[in-house]
Design a protein around this motif. Structure first.
Motif, mmCIF file in Angstrom:
data_model
loop_
_atom_site.group_PDB
_atom_site.id
_atom_site.type_symbol
_atom_site.label_atom_id
_atom_site.label_comp_id
_atom_site.label_asym_id
_atom_site.label_seq_id
_atom_site.Cartn_x
_atom_site.Cartn_y
_atom_site.Cartn_z
ATOM 1 N N ALA A 134 -8.613 -23.643 27.463
ATOM 2 C CA ALA A 134 -8.495 -23.307 26.031
ATOM 3 C C ALA A 134 -7.552 -22.408 25.425
ATOM 4 O O ALA A 134 -7.451 -21.899 24.435
ATOM 5 N N VAL A 189 -15.604 -24.751 22.918
ATOM 6 C CA VAL A 189 -15.035 -23.960 23.911
ATOM 7 C C VAL A 189 -16.257 -23.853 24.845
ATOM 8 O O VAL A 189 -17.295 -23.281 24.554
ATOM 9 N N TYR A 236 -15.772 -14.351 22.678
ATOM 10 C CA TYR A 236 -14.696 -15.101 21.990
ATOM 11 C C TYR A 236 -15.400 -15.260 20.549
ATOM 12 O O TYR A 236 -14.471 -15.517 19.521
ATOM 13 N N LEU A 243 -7.621 -17.520 22.426
ATOM 14 C CA LEU A 243 -7.829 -18.852 22.596
ATOM 15 C C LEU A 243 -6.407 -19.487 21.861
ATOM 16 O O LEU A 243 -5.870 -18.884 20.862
ATOM 17 N N VAL A 286 -7.148 -25.038 19.262
ATOM 18 C CA VAL A 286 -8.737 -25.359 19.543
ATOM 19 C C VAL A 286 -9.581 -24.901 18.299
ATOM 20 O O VAL A 286 -10.462 -25.755 18.119
ATOM 21 N N PRO A 321 -11.995 -19.966 29.366
ATOM 22 C CA PRO A 321 -12.661 -20.749 28.674
ATOM 23 C C PRO A 321 -12.182 -22.250 28.503
ATOM 24 O O PRO A 321 -10.907 -22.357 28.835
ATOM 25 N N ALA A 350 -11.897 -25.664 26.741
ATOM 26 C CA ALA A 350 -12.103 -26.714 25.518
ATOM 27 C C ALA A 350 -12.151 -28.105 25.904
ATOM 28 O O ALA A 350 -11.471 -28.431 26.800
#
Ligand code: TXA
Ligand code: MG
Length: 313
Positions: free
Chosen positions: A43, A66, A77, A108, A112, A139, A141
């Motif tokens: 991500a 995510v 996040y 990120l 995303v 992370p 996605a």
């Protein structure tokens, strides 16, 4: 870019390590979760995330979820709140995604979040997803691993049918136990149900001290944005008691039919079967008639997906 090079991995230590290393190289890896198979990418890597949109043929302003191994990682996040804590304690790991305000320094790719200042976070329970997320250490996605607008994948074979040409690997761990995407709850102001899914509204209401509102006009549109979605190739007709002679019939409860979501009328079983049976009926090339499904518990999410499958297109 050809299906010949597609790796079929199992969730052995070696398979997980290989899948994690492909993600680290910016490649796409399909992996199982308890809801549906996800099409995963790092991500933080804009090019890898762009490849997801390209592979799915997805309208590019539809943000992605995510995936993280635990709530502790999720906190770096999204901006955490008491309600987030309550829901995470009750339903993570599991089929719930939380939309939270993005946290500074999140790292990120803006692809995303499709440029929004919020992010959808999910901690899946499936052991293979857990192992992959821990081995990768970042992370992931992942939208559902199907071409945009088609039926969601609950087996590795579904993924292969739809996306084989765009993937580095499929991590195959058999069927998905929940079979419906995660429920999405927005926690931007007051908690809102953005998409019905694998956790029922009743179960969420039981742990929240404030009522869960519906997504309304003026809030960010959640999934389902596109009315025709989850669509088989054939026409779909709902709430049918007696199918036409040219139709294949998807039943629920004890009744004569071509395929039955749950002969015992169990909504959990029906959810787990839904996409697989739609795939099978779609393969007959005939129009699909579906018997009425109760509109409580997981039946709300099942009816939501069926309504989209039946929408004019
Ligand atoms: O069960 C699931 O949730 C599966 C598995 C793979 O985890 N994933 C999934 O992803 O269903 P996808 O991309 O098919 O659906 C994610 C939905 C999108 O339709 C999007 O509208 C919504 O999540 N979403 C993502 N970020 C959002 C945000 N910041 N605000 C509102 N909605 C958001
Ligand atoms: Mg999807």
């Amino acid at each position: 870019m050809d299906g010949q090079n597609l790796l079929h991995l199992t969730p052995s230590t070696e398979g997980i390590a290989q899948a994690a290393s492909l993600l680290a190289q910016g490649r796409l890896v399909a992996f199982p979760t308890e809801t549906v198979y996800g099409l995963g990418a790092d991500a933080r890597d804009g090019r890898a995330v762009a490849a997801i949109y390209e592979a799915k043929g997805r309208p590019s302003f539809n943000p992605l979820i995510v995936h993280l191994p635990d709530a502790e990682t999720a906190r770096s996040y999204g901006l955490w709140s008491d309600t987030a804590e309550t829901l995470a304690n009750a339903f993570w790991p599991g089929p719930l995604s939380l939309v939270l305000p993005l946290r500074d320094g999140h790292g990120l790719s803006s692809l995303v979040t499709a440029g929004l200042d919020s992010v959808a976070l999910r901690v899946p329970a499936h052991p293979a997803a857990q192992s992959l997320l821990r081995a990768f250490g970042g992370p992931v996605a992942a939208p559902s691993a199907n071409p945009s607008g088609r039926i969601s994948p609950t087996t590795a074979a579904h993924v292969r049918e739809g996306l084989a040409d765009n993937l580095a690997a499929i991590l195959d761990a058999g069927g998905c136990s929940v079979g419906l995407e995660s429920t999405i709850v927005g926690l931007i102001e007051t908690p809102r149900m953005l998409r019905p899914g694998g956790v029922s509204r009743e179960d969420i209401d039981a742990v929240l001290s404030v009522p869960l509102l519906d997504a309304t006009d003026g809030t960010i549109s959640a999934p389902g944005q596109l009315l025709s979605h989850y669509a088989p190739r054939a026409a779909v007709r709902l709430d049918v008691r007696v199918p036409a002679s040219d139709e294949v019939f998807l039943g629920f409860g004890d009744m004569p039919c071509d395929l039955n979501l749950s002969p015992a009328a169990d909504l959990h079983e029906a959810a787990a079967q839904l996409f697989d049976q739609l795939h099978k009926l779609d393969a007959t090339g005939k129009p699909i008639a579906v018997s009425p499904i109760p509109a409580y518990g997981l039946g709300v999410a099942i009816n939501d997906r069926l309504k989209r499958a039946a929408a004019p297109r």
